[in-house]
Design an enzyme around this catalytic site. Structure first.
Site, mmCIF file in Angstrom:
data_model
loop_
_atom_site.group_PDB
_atom_site.id
_atom_site.type_symbol
_atom_site.label_atom_id
_atom_site.label_comp_id
_atom_site.label_asym_id
_atom_site.label_seq_id
_atom_site.Cartn_x
_atom_site.Cartn_y
_atom_site.Cartn_z
ATOM 1 N N GLU A 1 132.641 87.189 -62.834
ATOM 2 C CA GLU A 1 131.689 87.175 -64.087
ATOM 3 C C GLU A 1 130.364 87.778 -63.621
ATOM 4 O O GLU A 1 129.780 87.829 -62.640
ATOM 5 C CB GLU A 1 131.563 85.726 -64.621
ATOM 6 C CG GLU A 1 132.674 85.179 -65.601
ATOM 7 C CD GLU A 1 132.310 85.637 -66.846
ATOM 8 O OE1 GLU A 1 131.560 86.823 -67.158
ATOM 9 O OE2 GLU A 1 132.705 85.165 -67.893
ATOM 10 N N ASP A 2 129.718 88.234 -64.717
ATOM 11 C CA ASP A 2 128.330 88.717 -64.564
ATOM 12 C C ASP A 2 127.539 87.373 -64.692
ATOM 13 O O ASP A 2 126.555 87.401 -63.738
ATOM 14 C CB ASP A 2 127.997 89.717 -65.858
ATOM 15 C CG ASP A 2 128.364 89.197 -67.180
ATOM 16 O OD1 ASP A 2 129.074 88.246 -67.386
ATOM 17 O OD2 ASP A 2 128.013 89.965 -68.243
ATOM 18 N N ASP B 1 126.621 80.712 -67.798
ATOM 19 C CA ASP B 1 125.449 80.031 -68.788
ATOM 20 C C ASP B 1 125.951 78.669 -69.275
ATOM 21 O O ASP B 1 126.045 77.847 -68.166
ATOM 22 C CB ASP B 1 125.171 80.676 -69.961
ATOM 23 C CG ASP B 1 124.187 80.651 -70.904
ATOM 24 O OD1 ASP B 1 123.450 79.655 -70.410
ATOM 25 O OD2 ASP B 1 123.758 80.959 -71.969
ATOM 26 N N LYS C 1 122.988 80.093 -64.284
ATOM 27 C CA LYS C 1 122.258 79.332 -64.799
ATOM 28 C C LYS C 1 122.390 77.669 -64.740
ATOM 29 O O LYS C 1 122.844 77.248 -65.491
ATOM 30 C CB LYS C 1 121.994 79.630 -66.415
ATOM 31 C CG LYS C 1 121.431 80.863 -66.577
ATOM 32 C CD LYS C 1 121.081 81.052 -67.808
ATOM 33 C CE LYS C 1 121.017 82.607 -68.387
ATOM 34 N NZ LYS C 1 120.939 82.667 -69.934
ATOM 35 N N PHE D 1 116.758 83.956 -70.662
ATOM 36 C CA PHE D 1 117.671 85.225 -71.355
ATOM 37 C C PHE D 1 117.410 86.471 -70.492
ATOM 38 O O PHE D 1 116.279 86.799 -70.359
ATOM 39 C CB PHE D 1 117.400 85.373 -72.715
ATOM 40 C CG PHE D 1 118.577 86.279 -73.168
ATOM 41 C CD1 PHE D 1 119.608 85.882 -73.610
ATOM 42 C CD2 PHE D 1 118.064 87.698 -73.476
ATOM 43 C CE1 PHE D 1 120.636 86.754 -73.959
ATOM 44 C CE2 PHE D 1 119.229 88.497 -73.861
ATOM 45 C CZ PHE D 1 120.446 88.121 -74.331
ATOM 46 N N ASP E 1 123.401 92.455 -71.800
ATOM 47 C CA ASP E 1 122.779 93.058 -73.075
ATOM 48 C C ASP E 1 121.980 92.170 -73.905
ATOM 49 O O ASP E 1 122.497 90.870 -73.948
ATOM 50 C CB ASP E 1 123.944 93.724 -74.053
ATOM 51 C CG ASP E 1 124.631 92.634 -74.786
ATOM 52 O OD1 ASP E 1 125.472 91.638 -74.103
ATOM 53 O OD2 ASP E 1 124.805 92.854 -75.752
ATOM 54 N N ARG F 1 122.511 97.052 -71.075
ATOM 55 C CA ARG F 1 123.552 97.167 -70.142
ATOM 56 C C ARG F 1 123.363 97.925 -69.112
ATOM 57 O O ARG F 1 123.588 97.826 -67.879
ATOM 58 C CB ARG F 1 125.151 97.278 -70.750
ATOM 59 C CG ARG F 1 125.222 95.997 -71.786
ATOM 60 C CD ARG F 1 126.833 96.392 -72.049
ATOM 61 N NE ARG F 1 127.240 95.545 -73.157
ATOM 62 C CZ ARG F 1 127.586 94.221 -73.168
ATOM 63 N NH1 ARG F 1 127.503 93.458 -72.040
ATOM 64 N NH2 ARG F 1 127.878 93.531 -74.145
HETATM 65 P P1 IMP Z 1 128.949 81.057 -71.368
HETATM 66 O O1 IMP Z 1 130.182 80.922 -71.802
HETATM 67 O O2 IMP Z 1 127.857 80.074 -72.228
HETATM 68 O O3 IMP Z 1 128.794 80.810 -70.068
HETATM 69 O O4 IMP Z 1 128.235 82.537 -71.601
HETATM 70 C C1 IMP Z 1 128.921 83.403 -70.981
HETATM 71 C C2 IMP Z 1 128.627 84.852 -71.422
HETATM 72 O O5 IMP Z 1 127.406 84.763 -72.309
HETATM 73 C C3 IMP Z 1 128.258 85.759 -70.386
HETATM 74 O O6 IMP Z 1 129.544 86.165 -70.005
HETATM 75 C C4 IMP Z 1 127.136 86.774 -70.941
HETATM 76 O O7 IMP Z 1 128.193 87.829 -71.555
HETATM 77 C C5 IMP Z 1 126.886 86.024 -71.950
HETATM 78 N N1 IMP Z 1 125.340 85.699 -71.420
HETATM 79 C C6 IMP Z 1 124.966 84.310 -71.178
HETATM 80 N N2 IMP Z 1 123.604 84.544 -70.593
HETATM 81 C C7 IMP Z 1 123.202 85.840 -70.844
HETATM 82 C C8 IMP Z 1 121.716 86.076 -70.592
HETATM 83 O O8 IMP Z 1 121.023 85.651 -70.288
HETATM 84 N N3 IMP Z 1 121.843 87.456 -71.014
HETATM 85 C C9 IMP Z 1 122.645 88.167 -71.806
HETATM 86 N N4 IMP Z 1 124.114 87.476 -71.726
HETATM 87 C C10 IMP Z 1 124.204 86.318 -71.572
HETATM 88 MG MG MG Z 2 130.448 88.049 -69.856
#
Ligand code: IMP
Ligand code: MG
Length: 176
Positions: free
Chosen positions: A100-101, A104, A132, A153, A160, A166
């Site tokens: 994963e990038d 969150d 995070k 963020f 993005d 990106r």
């Molecule tokens: P989660 O499902 O809340 O863990 O979010 C995961 C996805 O949300 C990541 O794979 C990103 O694509 C996007 N995301 C989460 N935090 C950020 C951020 O700070 N900047 C940009 N995209 C984010």
């Molecule tokens: Mg993602």
């Protein structure tokens, strides 16, 4: 400073720090999967840069595949996670490492884990370049973490803000 749509972003994590973090994850995973041919699964769109750099550094045999999911709308995570493009590869008995990038809230990774576990892989591990900890609400263990960041963020290195940012090779954070 970088302007994307209506927001301004300031430098946060350098290309060198990113490279170092990816190298650290590669070393750990090479060790842990010394006797296997792992399947690395990147989660599009955000993970394309980290997967590319990761596999270039990975010196042993491996396979690479991608799937696409989405949970984000602008600046906030939505609770609904949809799978967009499924995996067309059999993962039965394979050692799977999701790359994963960023993780969150964890909604995406929980969905993904359920999806992949259905295919009965031998191992299922999760690697993420950015994490995070203050936003993470799930019990799923994150096996490999590149860089822990505060609940801010960020954009760049695949991440993005509404489609933009990106392509940046360093990471920027929202200016407050
Ligand atoms: P989660 O499902 O809340 O863990 O979010 C995961 C996805 O949300 C990541 O794979 C990103 O694509 C996007 N995301 C989460 N935090 C950020 C951020 O700070 N900047 C940009 N995209 C984010
Ligand atoms: Mg993602």
């Amino acid at each position: 400073m970088v302007q994307l749509h209506d927001k301004q972003f300031v430098p946060f994590i350098s290309a060198e720090e990113i490279d170092f973090a990816i190298q650290k994850m590669v070393a750990q995973i090479e060790d842990d999967f010394a006797d296997e041919i792992p399947v690395f699964i990147g989660v599009l769109n955000g993970s394309f840069m980290v997967v590319s750099d990761f596999v270039k550094k990975y010196s042993k045999s491996c396979e690479v595949s991608f799937l696409k999911m989405t949970s984000y709308n602008g600046l906030t995570s939505t609770n609904e996670v949809k799978e967009l493009i499924g995996l067309n590869q059999d993962l039965t008995g394979r050692s799977v490492v999701v790359i994963e990038d960023i993780i969150d809230t964890g909604h995406t990774i929980v969905e993904l884990k359920a999806l992949i576990k259905k295919q009965n892989p031998k191992h299922f591990k999760i690697a993420t370049l950015f994490f995070k900890p203050d936003a993470y609400k799930k019990d799923v263990k994150i096996d490999y973490i590149g860089i822990q960041i505060p609940n801010k963020f960020i954009v760049g290195f695949g991440l993005d803000y509404d489609g933009l940012g990106r392509n940046l090779s360093e990471v920027y954070q929202l200016k407050d």
